[in-house]
Write a protein that holds these residues in place. Structure first.
Motif, PDB file in Angstrom:
ATOM      1  N   UNK A 136      40.123 -19.006 -15.178  1.00 51.54           N
ATOM      2  CA  UNK A 136      39.183 -20.172 -14.726  1.00 51.54           C
ATOM      3  C   UNK A 136      39.579 -20.588 -13.323  1.00 51.54           C
ATOM      4  N   UNK A 137      40.888 -20.738 -13.077  1.00 48.34           N
ATOM      5  CA  UNK A 137      41.073 -21.263 -11.740  1.00 48.34           C
ATOM      6  C   UNK A 137      42.694 -21.018 -11.216  1.00 48.34           C
ATOM      7  N   UNK A 138      42.979 -20.928 -10.117  1.00 47.08           N
ATOM      8  CA  UNK A 138      44.338 -20.879  -9.680  1.00 47.08           C
ATOM      9  C   UNK A 138      44.611 -22.300  -8.977  1.00 47.08           C
ATOM     10  N   UNK A 139      45.654 -22.729  -9.304  1.00 42.87           N
ATOM     11  CA  UNK A 139      46.223 -24.150  -8.709  1.00 42.87           C
ATOM     12  C   UNK A 139      47.667 -24.029  -7.911  1.00 42.87           C
ATOM     13  N   UNK A 140      47.342 -24.308  -6.820  1.00 47.41           N
ATOM     14  CA  UNK A 140      48.541 -24.503  -5.840  1.00 47.41           C
ATOM     15  C   UNK A 140      48.918 -25.874  -5.558  1.00 47.41           C
ATOM     16  N   UNK A 141      50.166 -26.442  -5.936  1.00 47.36           N
ATOM     17  CA  UNK A 141      50.742 -27.761  -5.957  1.00 47.36           C
ATOM     18  C   UNK A 141      51.353 -27.866  -4.593  1.00 47.36           C
ATOM     19  N   UNK A 142      50.865 -28.591  -3.798  1.00 46.82           N
ATOM     20  CA  UNK A 142      51.175 -28.627  -2.533  1.00 46.82           C
ATOM     21  C   UNK A 142      52.274 -29.779  -2.408  1.00 46.82           C
ATOM     22  N   UNK A 143      53.501 -29.516  -1.806  1.00 51.51           N
ATOM     23  CA  UNK A 143      54.459 -30.474  -1.661  1.00 51.51           C
ATOM     24  C   UNK A 143      54.847 -30.498   0.008  1.00 51.51           C
ATOM     25  N   UNK A 144      55.941 -31.051   0.389  1.00 54.22           N
ATOM     26  CA  UNK A 144      56.341 -31.010   1.693  1.00 54.22           C
ATOM     27  C   UNK A 144      56.650 -29.380   2.334  1.00 54.22           C
ATOM     28  N   UNK A 145      57.021 -28.701   1.415  1.00 53.95           N
ATOM     29  CA  UNK A 145      57.179 -27.546   1.883  1.00 53.95           C
ATOM     30  C   UNK A 145      55.939 -26.555   2.349  1.00 53.95           C
ATOM     31  N   UNK A 146      54.772 -27.205   1.837  1.00 58.82           N
ATOM     32  CA  UNK A 146      53.576 -26.458   2.477  1.00 58.82           C
ATOM     33  C   UNK A 146      53.075 -26.955   3.809  1.00 58.82           C
ATOM     34  N   UNK A 147      53.930 -27.911   4.403  1.00 54.89           N
ATOM     35  CA  UNK A 147      53.839 -28.404   5.784  1.00 54.89           C
ATOM     36  C   UNK A 147      54.554 -27.447   6.626  1.00 54.89           C
ATOM     37  N   UNK A 148      55.267 -26.721   6.437  1.00 53.09           N
ATOM     38  CA  UNK A 148      55.900 -25.803   7.249  1.00 53.09           C
ATOM     39  C   UNK A 148      55.307 -24.589   7.752  1.00 53.09           C
ATOM     40  N   UNK A 149      55.454 -24.272   9.203  1.00 58.90           N
ATOM     41  CA  UNK A 149      54.398 -23.391   9.649  1.00 58.90           C
ATOM     42  C   UNK A 149      54.362 -22.115   9.058  1.00 58.90           C
ATOM     43  N   UNK A 150      55.462 -21.404   8.624  1.00 59.47           N
ATOM     44  CA  UNK A 150      55.249 -20.184   7.848  1.00 59.47           C
ATOM     45  C   UNK A 150      54.685 -20.207   6.298  1.00 59.47           C
ATOM     46  N   UNK A 151      54.557 -21.600   5.858  1.00 56.44           N
ATOM     47  CA  UNK A 151      54.275 -21.799   4.385  1.00 56.44           C
ATOM     48  C   UNK A 151      52.522 -21.895   4.892  1.00 56.44           C
ATOM     49  N   UNK A 152      52.247 -22.794   6.010  1.00 56.88           N
ATOM     50  CA  UNK A 152      50.934 -23.036   6.256  1.00 56.88           C
ATOM     51  C   UNK A 152      50.113 -21.421   6.373  1.00 56.88           C
ATOM     52  N   UNK A 153      50.922 -20.658   7.149  1.00 54.84           N
ATOM     53  CA  UNK A 153      50.471 -19.256   7.425  1.00 54.84           C
ATOM     54  C   UNK A 153      50.053 -18.439   6.193  1.00 54.84           C
ATOM     55  N   UNK A 154      51.187 -18.544   5.196  1.00 58.06           N
ATOM     56  CA  UNK A 154      50.920 -18.083   3.695  1.00 58.06           C
ATOM     57  C   UNK A 154      49.889 -18.503   3.013  1.00 58.06           C
ATOM     58  N   UNK A 155      49.792 -19.746   3.208  1.00 56.72           N
ATOM     59  CA  UNK A 155      48.522 -20.718   2.386  1.00 56.72           C
ATOM     60  C   UNK A 155      47.237 -19.931   2.949  1.00 56.72           C
ATOM     61  N   UNK A 156      47.145 -20.001   4.186  1.00 58.69           N
ATOM     62  CA  UNK A 156      45.848 -19.458   4.643  1.00 58.69           C
ATOM     63  C   UNK A 156      45.610 -17.911   4.306  1.00 58.69           C
ATOM     64  N   UNK A 157      46.498 -17.377   4.203  1.00 56.04           N
ATOM     65  CA  UNK A 157      46.250 -15.853   3.873  1.00 56.04           C
ATOM     66  C   UNK A 157      45.834 -15.616   2.339  1.00 56.04           C
ATOM     67  N   UNK A 158      46.445 -16.379   1.496  1.00 54.79           N
ATOM     68  CA  UNK A 158      46.178 -16.629   0.117  1.00 54.79           C
ATOM     69  C   UNK A 158      44.864 -17.098  -0.033  1.00 54.79           C
ATOM     70  N   UNK A 159      44.340 -18.175   0.698  1.00 54.71           N
ATOM     71  CA  UNK A 159      42.938 -18.691   0.616  1.00 54.71           C
ATOM     72  C   UNK A 159      41.996 -17.533   0.820  1.00 54.71           C
ATOM     73  N   UNK A 160      42.358 -16.964   2.070  1.00 50.38           N
ATOM     74  CA  UNK A 160      41.297 -15.860   2.430  1.00 50.38           C
ATOM     75  C   UNK A 160      41.210 -14.897   1.368  1.00 50.38           C
ATOM     76  N   UNK A 161      42.184 -14.342   0.916  1.00 49.41           N
ATOM     77  CA  UNK A 161      42.211 -13.099   0.044  1.00 49.41           C
ATOM     78  C   UNK A 161      41.452 -13.914  -1.329  1.00 49.41           C
ATOM     79  N   UNK A 162      41.741 -14.894  -1.910  1.00 44.26           N
ATOM     80  CA  UNK A 162      41.077 -15.534  -3.001  1.00 44.26           C
ATOM     81  C   UNK A 162      39.561 -15.571  -2.603  1.00 44.26           C
ATOM     82  N   UNK A 163      39.254 -16.228  -1.594  1.00 38.81           N
ATOM     83  CA  UNK A 163      37.928 -16.302  -1.053  1.00 38.81           C
ATOM     84  C   UNK A 163      37.241 -15.013  -1.194  1.00 38.81           C
TER      85      UNK A 163
END
Length: 145
Positions: free
Chosen positions: A84-111
């Motif tokens: 139905x859906x994937x959910x990512x719960x964004x906490x402070x760790x998602x503000x780190x540069x490496x995590x931002x890049x990882x999240x963008x890659x996942x978003x692109x893959x899922x899209x």
């Protein structure tokens, strides 16, 4: 490494306390309709079929990269076992540069694959996420049902 005496420890929990709190909410909101899994590798729901312009080695390397990641929650229909859906719960760790890049890659893959993804801030944990609407929007964009 095992023969060399590597030390391993049990992490005890699959999720953080905040993730466990949000899981309880997700189960309350969607548990009747969905099974909810935590910390799932994208390799469980994405596939990279053979393609002429990628060698087996390139495909394996690419798969290894995204398979090593995990997403916080996967909601799966109890009725037909579809995601139905994937959910990512964004906490402070998602503000780190490496995590931002990882999240963008996942978003692109899922899209690219047509996998519905919602990013939920820990500040919005008490708001029911629009999983059904997100799924319908992705299905409409991909031309699937």
């Amino acid at each position: 490494m095992m023969d060399m005496g590597v030390i391993l420890e049990n992490r005890q929990y699959l999720t953080t306390p905040t993730e466990r709190d949000y899981l309880k909410k997700l189960e309350e909101w969607f548990g009747h309709y969905c099974a909810i899994s935590c910390q799932v590798s994208p390799g469980r729901f994405l596939k990279f079929p053979e393609q002429d312009n990628f060698s087996d080695e390139e495909r394996a390397r690419f798969f290894t990269q995204f398979n090593a990641m995990s997403v916080d929650y996967v909601l799966v229909s109890r009725k037909n076992n579809k995601i139905i859906c994937i959910i990512e719960l964004d906490d402070k760790s998602h503000e780190q540069e490496d995590r931002i890049a990882r999240d963008k890659r996942l978003e692109q893959l899922f899209d690219m694959a047509g996998v519905p993804l919602l990013r939920v801030s820990v500040n919005n944990m008490n708001t029911i996420p629009p999983v059904w609407e997100r799924r319908k929007a992705v299905e409409a964009r991909m031309g699937t049902q």
